[in-house]
Write a protein that holds these residues in place. Structure first.
Motif, short mmCIF file in Angstrom:
data_model
loop_
_atom_site.label_atom_id
_atom_site.label_comp_id
_atom_site.label_asym_id
_atom_site.label_seq_id
_atom_site.Cartn_x
_atom_site.Cartn_y
_atom_site.Cartn_z
N ALA A 52 0.91 -1.23 0.08
CA ALA A 52 -0.20 -0.14 0.07
C ALA A 52 0.85 1.30 0.04
O ALA A 52 1.23 1.70 0.82
N PRO A 53 1.29 1.72 -1.17
CA PRO A 53 2.14 2.67 -1.18
C PRO A 53 1.62 4.24 -0.57
O PRO A 53 2.38 5.07 -0.42
N HIS A 54 0.24 4.28 -0.73
CA HIS A 54 -0.41 5.60 -0.51
C HIS A 54 -1.17 5.29 0.81
O HIS A 54 -2.42 5.76 0.72
N ALA A 55 -0.91 4.93 1.79
CA ALA A 55 -1.84 4.49 2.88
C ALA A 55 -2.57 5.56 3.48
O ALA A 55 -3.66 5.44 4.06
N ILE A 56 -1.99 6.93 3.33
CA ILE A 56 -2.76 8.09 4.08
C ILE A 56 -3.77 8.46 3.19
O ILE A 56 -4.87 8.49 3.20
N PRO A 57 -3.39 8.83 1.92
CA PRO A 57 -4.36 9.79 0.81
C PRO A 57 -5.13 8.37 0.20
O PRO A 57 -6.26 8.81 -0.08
N ASP A 58 -4.79 7.31 0.13
CA ASP A 58 -5.62 6.12 -0.21
C ASP A 58 -6.35 5.61 1.01
O ASP A 58 -5.87 4.52 1.36
N ARG A 59 -7.32 6.36 1.63
CA ARG A 59 -7.60 5.99 2.98
C ARG A 59 -7.96 4.36 2.99
O ARG A 59 -8.83 3.70 2.22
N ASN A 60 -7.35 3.88 4.20
CA ASN A 60 -7.65 2.54 4.45
C ASN A 60 -7.13 1.43 3.58
O ASN A 60 -7.22 0.21 3.79
N THR A 61 -6.13 1.76 2.84
CA THR A 61 -5.62 0.51 1.87
C THR A 61 -4.52 0.09 2.65
O THR A 61 -4.19 -1.17 2.33
N GLY A 62 -4.09 0.76 3.74
CA GLY A 62 -3.00 0.13 4.61
C GLY A 62 -3.57 -1.22 5.34
O GLY A 62 -3.06 -2.28 5.01
N PRO A 63 -4.81 -1.03 6.25
CA PRO A 63 -5.31 -2.13 6.67
C PRO A 63 -5.77 -3.38 5.75
O PRO A 63 -5.57 -4.50 6.09
N ILE A 64 -6.31 -2.88 4.43
CA ILE A 64 -6.74 -3.76 3.59
C ILE A 64 -5.57 -4.79 3.26
O ILE A 64 -5.62 -5.87 3.03
N ALA A 65 -4.18 -3.95 3.08
CA ALA A 65 -3.20 -4.65 2.31
C ALA A 65 -2.59 -5.61 3.31
O ALA A 65 -2.20 -6.91 3.08
N ILE A 66 -2.73 -5.19 4.63
CA ILE A 66 -2.12 -6.03 5.86
C ILE A 66 -2.99 -7.09 5.74
O ILE A 66 -2.56 -8.48 6.09
#
Length: 249
Positions: free
Chosen positions: A53-67
């Motif tokens: 998830a390279p843009h975990a802040i501007p692309d909201r909630n992509t960090g938790p989804i990737a994890i």
């Protein structure tokens, strides 16, 4: 004992809250690296497959989804949370600026430094110089893509894309049974379909052009698929699609 309609709603709410809490907890073995422009989190992969998830802040909630996808697949992950001001650092290529033609994305020293760090951490997390599969999770609010999950690809065959398209209605139906709030979306995937988000700059300038990435997928999720109540459903859908690829058979 919890009984009745209200009880079932309470149970479902508790399940969602537990899933969100688990997604926000540091994973066992997770590492972090801070840079002047943001922080990386990564987890090494036993298989070499990386979910990013390279843009975990501007692309909201992509960090938790990737994890979440990485945890379900037993893969590794790399997540970047930018603290930089000004133009968005693109992370997966050495440029800045979202929504521009590749030729108009400025090449800057800070973008190069973040990109170099990203390449190193992807390689470190994979534990090998050539990954079996690399996957990015992105988000968008583009009106022309509100009704789709879009997937740009590298070295995914028409047969493989067709297999994922054929499997998607069943995958979506199962996810919506567990999470009715997840939107009724369609799947567009290269090379079977024409997509709005082609990842053309990443393919030309960035990590998709790197020799260590022979095969890759770039998922674009609309905002409705990234709301807190449906994060686990989004991760499940991406996971079940990826499981149809040869790397997981």
């Amino acid at each position: 004992m919890v009984e009745g309609t209200d009880g079932m709603i309470l149970v479902r709410l508790l399940v969602v809250l537990l899933a969100l809490a688990l997604a926000s907890m540091p994973a066992l073995g997770q590492e972090s690296v801070r840079t002047p422009d943001g922080a990386f989190e990564y987890l090494t992969s036993p298989t070499g497959v990386i979910i990013a998830a390279p843009h975990a802040i501007p692309d909201r909630n992509t960090g938790p989804i990737a994890i979440g996808v990485a945890q379900k697949l037993g893969a590794g992950y790399v997540v970047f949370r930018s603290t930089a001001s000004g133009l968005r650092i693109n992370v997966n290529r050495p440029t800045e600026g979202a929504g521009r033609a590749c030729a108009n994305e400025p090449h800057t020293a800070r973008a190069q430094n973040v990109y170099d760090a990203y390449l190193r951490l992807v390689r470190t997390a994979a534990g090998m110089d050539r990954l079996p599969l690399y996957v990015e999770i992105h988000g968008n609010a583009e009106p022309r893509a509100l009704q789709h999950i879009e997937v740009a690809t590298k070295a995914i065959s028409p047969v493989e894309a067709g297999t994922l398209k054929d499997a998607f209605p069943g995958i979506l139906a199962a996810a919506r049974r567990e999470s009715p709030a997840f939107p009724a979306l369609s799947l567009l995937i290269e090379p079977a379909d024409r997509v709005y988000f082609t990842a053309s700059c990443t393919k030309a300038l960035g990590i998709f052009a790197a020799e260590m990435i022979p095969r890759a997928l770039h998922f674009e999720l609309p905002r409705a698929a990234r709301e807190e109540p449906v994060l686990d459903a989004a991760a499940t859908i991406v996971t079940d699609l990826l499981r149809r690829l040869p790397e997981f058979r």
